[in-house]
Design a protein around this motif. Structure first.
Motif, mmCIF file in Angstrom:
data_model
loop_
_atom_site.group_PDB
_atom_site.id
_atom_site.type_symbol
_atom_site.label_atom_id
_atom_site.label_comp_id
_atom_site.label_asym_id
_atom_site.label_seq_id
_atom_site.Cartn_x
_atom_site.Cartn_y
_atom_site.Cartn_z
ATOM 1 N N LEU A 194 1.223 -1.242 -0.085
ATOM 2 C CA LEU A 194 -0.028 -0.011 0.079
ATOM 3 C C LEU A 194 0.754 1.097 0.062
ATOM 4 C CD1 LEU A 194 -2.868 -1.142 2.348
ATOM 5 C CD2 LEU A 194 -3.033 -0.715 0.052
ATOM 6 N N MET A 197 2.231 1.820 -3.577
ATOM 7 C CA MET A 197 1.083 2.488 -4.388
ATOM 8 C C MET A 197 1.085 4.015 -4.120
ATOM 9 S SD MET A 197 0.382 0.006 -6.327
ATOM 10 C CE MET A 197 -0.808 0.770 -7.236
ATOM 11 N N TYR A 198 0.977 4.187 -2.692
ATOM 12 C CA TYR A 198 0.903 5.549 -2.453
ATOM 13 C C TYR A 198 2.290 6.407 -3.019
ATOM 14 C CZ TYR A 198 0.900 9.798 0.714
ATOM 15 O OH TYR A 198 0.862 11.104 0.956
ATOM 16 N N HIS A 238 -4.895 8.380 -5.940
ATOM 17 C CA HIS A 238 -4.058 8.754 -4.860
ATOM 18 C C HIS A 238 -4.538 8.894 -3.687
ATOM 19 C CE1 HIS A 238 -0.217 10.244 -3.591
ATOM 20 N NE2 HIS A 238 -0.350 11.478 -3.181
ATOM 21 N N TRP A 241 -4.977 5.384 -1.913
ATOM 22 C CA TRP A 241 -3.757 4.961 -1.485
ATOM 23 C C TRP A 241 -3.203 5.651 -0.215
ATOM 24 C CZ3 TRP A 241 -3.766 0.397 -3.377
ATOM 25 C CH2 TRP A 241 -4.164 0.127 -4.588
ATOM 26 N N SER A 245 -3.036 3.008 2.912
ATOM 27 C CA SER A 245 -1.646 2.982 3.318
ATOM 28 C C SER A 245 -1.549 3.534 4.623
ATOM 29 C CB SER A 245 -0.560 3.613 2.352
ATOM 30 O OG SER A 245 -0.817 5.093 2.499
#
Ligand code: FES
Length: 272
Positions: A194, A197-198, A238, A241, A245
């Motif tokens: 996560l 991805m962020y 965004h 994420w 996260s």
């Protein structure tokens, strides 16, 4: 020119003609961020025990205290006679804090929730906001320009997060010997995924990849243009994420805390 269109906003904090639940999203975000701050303060300064646990020779480290720089040989940190209140998170958390605090999405969130500037479209803001007016990213907010540098530091942290995942996969006991996977591996891997991805959906990374170029026509610029396109796709989510996260930092810490204190049990799922 430059006058803009004046919407018929009703005067008074939070007053509006809107009939939907415009307040629910900013309220949930405000509660989420406040809970994250309170929990972090508690863990850093009031209860910094049980930051990791061992399972058949593997180590599962809490995401809040990773990387545990106080165990590093580097700079003699492992022999440093530090004050009682200093722990790994106190030394390292300025990076994720700086990264998230200057994030473009985060700016939107705190302007809506904590500053009510405005809380939502077509909803009036406090009088003090009107008196001060919007002055752009100046004074304290000038630090938002450091976002790209926090991005570089966050990338280093990200690599260490994945390194931590590998530490959950090496078992060395009479029952299990070799490489494998435990429940803790999954928890840590989801957290690292996560965060990946962020970071990879970050606006500043997109700019770095190809946004700073005038054209993407030949050679390496073409590759960077493609990369820009891929990051743009991730960038649309965004906010998703950001929240997932962030949530998993705390879920991961709660997992480590619960196992280290014997409230839950980790288990080795397989070893090869
Ligand atoms: Fe959100 Fe960079 S813009 S992390």
């Amino acid at each position: 020119m430059g006058e803009g269109i004046k919407l018929p906003v009703i005067n008074g904090l939070g007053r509006t003609n809107r009939i939907d639940n415009w307040w629910s999203q900013p309220m949930a975000m405000g509660v989420g961020l406040t809970a994250a701050l309170v929990y972090t303060f508690w863990r850093l300064f009031l209860y910094d025990a049980d930051i990791s646990y061992a399972l058949h020779g593997s180590t599962v480290m809490s995401p809040i205290f990773s990387p545990n720089v106080l165990e590093w040989d580097l700079f003699g940190l492992n022999t440093w006679n530090h004050p009682e209140w200093v722990n790994a998170a106190v030394l390292v958390l300025w990076i994720p804090f700086g990264f998230r605090g200057t994030c473009y999405y985060m700016r939107r969130v705190y302007y809506r929730t904590f500053f009510a500037s405005p809380t939502a479209c077509w909803v009036d803001e406090p009088d003090i906001n009107k008196a001060i007016g919007y002055k752009g990213e100046k004074r304290l907010f000038i630090f938002n320009n450091l976002h790209r540098y926090f991005l570089y530091a966050a990338m280093v942290i990200l690599v260490i997060k994945w390194w931590d995942v590998t530490h959950t996969m090496h078992f060395d006991s009479s029952a299990h010997h070799g490489y494998g996977v435990s429940i803790g591996t999954f928890v840590m891997a989801i957290e690292a995924f996560l965060l990946t991805m962020y970071v990879t959906s970050c606006h500043a990374l997109r700019h770095l990849a190809g946004g700073m170029l005038d054209r993407w026509t030949t050679g390496i610029s073409r590759v960077r243009g493609r990369l820009f396109g891929k990051i743009s796709v991730l960038n649309r989510s965004h906010g998703f994420w950001f929240w997932t996260s962030l949530a998993f930092v705390f879920l991961g810490d709660l997992w480590v805390l619960a196992v280290a204190e014997g409230r839950l049990n980790d288990a080795v799922l397989f070893v090869i």
